[in-house]
Write a protein that holds these residues in place. Structure first.
Motif, short mmCIF file in Angstrom:
data_model
loop_
_atom_site.label_atom_id
_atom_site.label_comp_id
_atom_site.label_asym_id
_atom_site.label_seq_id
_atom_site.Cartn_x
_atom_site.Cartn_y
_atom_site.Cartn_z
N TYR A 1 0.53 -1.15 0.12
CA TYR A 1 0.30 -0.12 -0.04
C TYR A 1 0.74 0.93 -0.30
O TYR A 1 0.53 1.96 -0.93
CB TYR A 1 -0.88 -0.22 1.15
N PRO A 2 1.88 1.20 0.95
CA PRO A 2 2.65 2.51 0.53
C PRO A 2 3.62 3.20 -0.18
O PRO A 2 3.49 4.00 -1.11
CB PRO A 2 3.44 2.34 2.37
N THR A 3 3.72 1.47 -0.84
CA THR A 3 4.88 1.63 -2.07
C THR A 3 3.63 2.34 -3.42
O THR A 3 4.60 3.10 -3.84
CB THR A 3 4.80 0.05 -2.24
N ALA B 1 -2.70 -6.64 15.90
CA ALA B 1 -2.37 -5.89 16.79
C ALA B 1 -1.74 -4.37 15.38
O ALA B 1 -2.03 -3.32 14.85
CB ALA B 1 -2.93 -4.99 17.98
N LEU B 2 -0.52 -5.33 15.66
CA LEU B 2 0.60 -3.88 14.84
C LEU B 2 0.00 -4.33 13.77
O LEU B 2 0.61 -2.66 13.44
CB LEU B 2 2.26 -4.73 15.59
N VAL B 3 0.46 -5.22 12.89
CA VAL B 3 -0.21 -4.86 11.57
C VAL B 3 -0.95 -3.98 11.01
O VAL B 3 -1.22 -2.60 10.20
CB VAL B 3 -0.65 -6.10 11.20
N VAL B 4 -2.13 -3.92 11.84
CA VAL B 4 -3.26 -3.29 11.88
C VAL B 4 -3.01 -1.64 11.75
O VAL B 4 -3.39 -0.98 11.40
CB VAL B 4 -4.40 -3.51 12.69
N PHE B 5 -2.47 -1.62 13.19
CA PHE B 5 -2.06 0.03 13.29
C PHE B 5 -1.47 0.53 12.54
O PHE B 5 -1.54 1.38 12.02
CB PHE B 5 -1.32 -0.29 15.11
N CYS B 6 -0.54 -0.33 12.00
CA CYS B 6 0.53 0.18 10.73
C CYS B 6 -0.61 0.73 9.47
O CYS B 6 -0.11 1.67 8.96
CB CYS B 6 1.38 -0.68 10.21
N TYR B 7 -1.48 -0.08 9.19
CA TYR B 7 -2.34 0.55 8.28
C TYR B 7 -3.25 1.47 8.07
O TYR B 7 -2.73 2.32 7.78
CB TYR B 7 -3.67 -0.32 8.38
N LEU B 8 -3.60 1.89 9.47
CA LEU B 8 -4.33 3.13 9.86
C LEU B 8 -3.37 3.87 10.36
O LEU B 8 -3.83 5.46 9.74
CB LEU B 8 -5.24 3.16 11.46
N VAL B 9 -2.40 3.81 10.36
CA VAL B 9 -1.19 5.26 10.18
C VAL B 9 -0.78 5.23 8.78
O VAL B 9 -0.78 6.55 8.50
CB VAL B 9 0.15 5.23 10.89
N PHE B 10 -0.24 4.53 8.32
CA PHE B 10 -0.74 4.47 6.96
C PHE B 10 -1.85 5.21 5.76
O PHE B 10 -1.62 6.50 5.11
CB PHE B 10 -0.39 3.44 5.76
N ILE B 11 -2.80 5.28 6.43
CA ILE B 11 -4.21 5.72 5.71
C ILE B 11 -4.18 7.35 5.55
O ILE B 11 -4.67 7.87 5.22
CB ILE B 11 -4.72 5.23 6.07
N GLY B 12 -4.24 7.42 7.75
CA GLY B 12 -3.77 8.82 7.70
C GLY B 12 -2.77 9.65 7.34
O GLY B 12 -3.48 10.81 6.97
N VAL B 13 -1.76 8.91 7.48
CA VAL B 13 -0.84 10.12 6.76
C VAL B 13 -0.72 10.11 4.72
O VAL B 13 -0.89 11.58 4.72
CB VAL B 13 0.82 9.55 7.02
N PHE B 14 -1.21 9.12 4.37
CA PHE B 14 -2.08 9.36 2.91
C PHE B 14 -3.27 9.97 2.89
O PHE B 14 -3.14 11.01 1.73
CB PHE B 14 -1.41 8.12 2.09
#
Length: 328
Positions: free
Chosen positions: A239-241, A307-320
């Motif tokens: 996703y971030p890529t 939980a960590l993977v889902v948290f990273c999802y949310l961070v990426f979604i928020g940043v982008f």
């Protein structure tokens, strides 16, 4: 699958694991001889593969050769052949003593795993003590599964007329983990208990997982994370890529008026390259505690990884979302 269930396996694959102590200074001659032996085995019907493993650090110049055939009849035809006997007679002076071998019937193909080390242990079980030996083996497996780095094991019953001993094959993530288990107090106590059921045992260590020739169904590990974990981590890196490439390279290609299908191809080349050589290795290292099956020993570790993977999802979604101005 339990150790007892493995005894009843109907798989037809047949493997012979041969250990040969080569005389000092004659390793080159041995390897040339082994190459000829491998070539001879390939000419026999049912041949699947052969591999040779050199001695590990600090070991007494003991080489291990592994031959696999598609059925026991094919393997015994090779073992009893005049051609193999000629080769053994030819190499007699290369070895300090006669080779030892274990014949294993069964074993399912699996994916190879780097850095894995395998132990092959042959047990000469006392007559009439087979049931006690199997119970002891299951108890041993239960303790083994608690050992750091354990990846799984398989138990092979004797093969009538070919192999009299019971053989257990198990693997660990590294030689250090294997040596720690072999030298542990827990195993020493188990061996004392097991001496009631077998008269002798022989241990050989091979710096490989036999190229994935065995699935090692008794362990929690299958040498790769389950598909759903792989999908979650690939998405985490993908996703971030894709977003970064769309905001940078994609914008540039659009300005250059490059045709869309060519631009998409170039973007895919970049994204696949980034995933393969940069992002996925990083993700795999960071989440190894959750991805490597042998390391996931508690529900807490399982939940923490998700939980960590889902948290990273949310961070990426928020940043982008903020970068594109579409957060709301």
């Amino acid at each position: 699958m339990s150790a007892r269930a493995s005894r009843d396996s109907t798989a037809l694959n047949a493997t012979v694991v041969t250990s040969q102590k080569v005389r000092e200074g004659r390793a080159d001659e041995y390897q040339r001889w082994q190459d000829r032996t491998n070539a001879a085995a390939r000419e026999f019907e049912g041949f699947v593969g052969a591999e040779v493993y050199p001695p590990g650090a600090g070991e007494a110049n003991e080489w291990v050769a592994v031959f696999r055939f598609s059925a026991m009849d094919y393997l015994t035809a090779w073992l009893n052949s005049d051609r193999r006997q000629e080769l053994l007679d030819e190499a007699h002076e290369l070895f300090e003593g006669p080779p030892t071998q274990e014949v294993l019937q069964g074993g399912s193909p699996a994916q190879p795993a780097p850095q894995v080390v395998t132990a092959v242990i042959s047990h000469e079980v006392k007559p009439g003590c087979e049931e006690g030996f199997l119970n002891w083996q299951e108890k041993t497996l239960g303790e083994q599964e608690k050992a750091p780095g354990f990846m799984g094991s398989e138990l092979f019953a004797p093969v009538a007329g070919v192999q009299e001993n019971w053989v257990v094959v198990f693997r660990f993530e590294s030689r250090e983990y294997l040596d720690n288990w072999l030298g542990s107090d827990v195993r020493k106590k188990l061996l004392e208990e097991g001496s009631r059921y077998f008269t002798s045992y022989d241990v050989r260590k091979v710096g490989s997982s036999f190229s994935g020739w065995f699935r090692f169904d008794h362990g929690e590990d299958r040498s790769a994370p389950p598909n759903w974990k792989q999908a979650m981590t690939v998405l985490l890196a993908l996703y971030p890529t894709v977003m970064v490439l769309n905001l940078t390279v994609g914008y540039g290609l659009e300005k250059l008026e490059i045709r869309e299908y060519i631009g998409l191809f170039l973007s895919n080349v970049l994204s696949v390259s980034a995933l393969t050589w940069l992002l996925m290795p990083t993700v795999n290292r960071v989440f190894a505690f959750w991805l490597v099956p042998a390391r996931v020993r508690t529900r807490r570790a399982q939940v923490l990884g998700i939980a960590l993977v889902v948290f990273c999802y949310l961070v990426f979604i928020g940043v982008f979302g903020m970068i594109t101005g579409q957060i709301w």
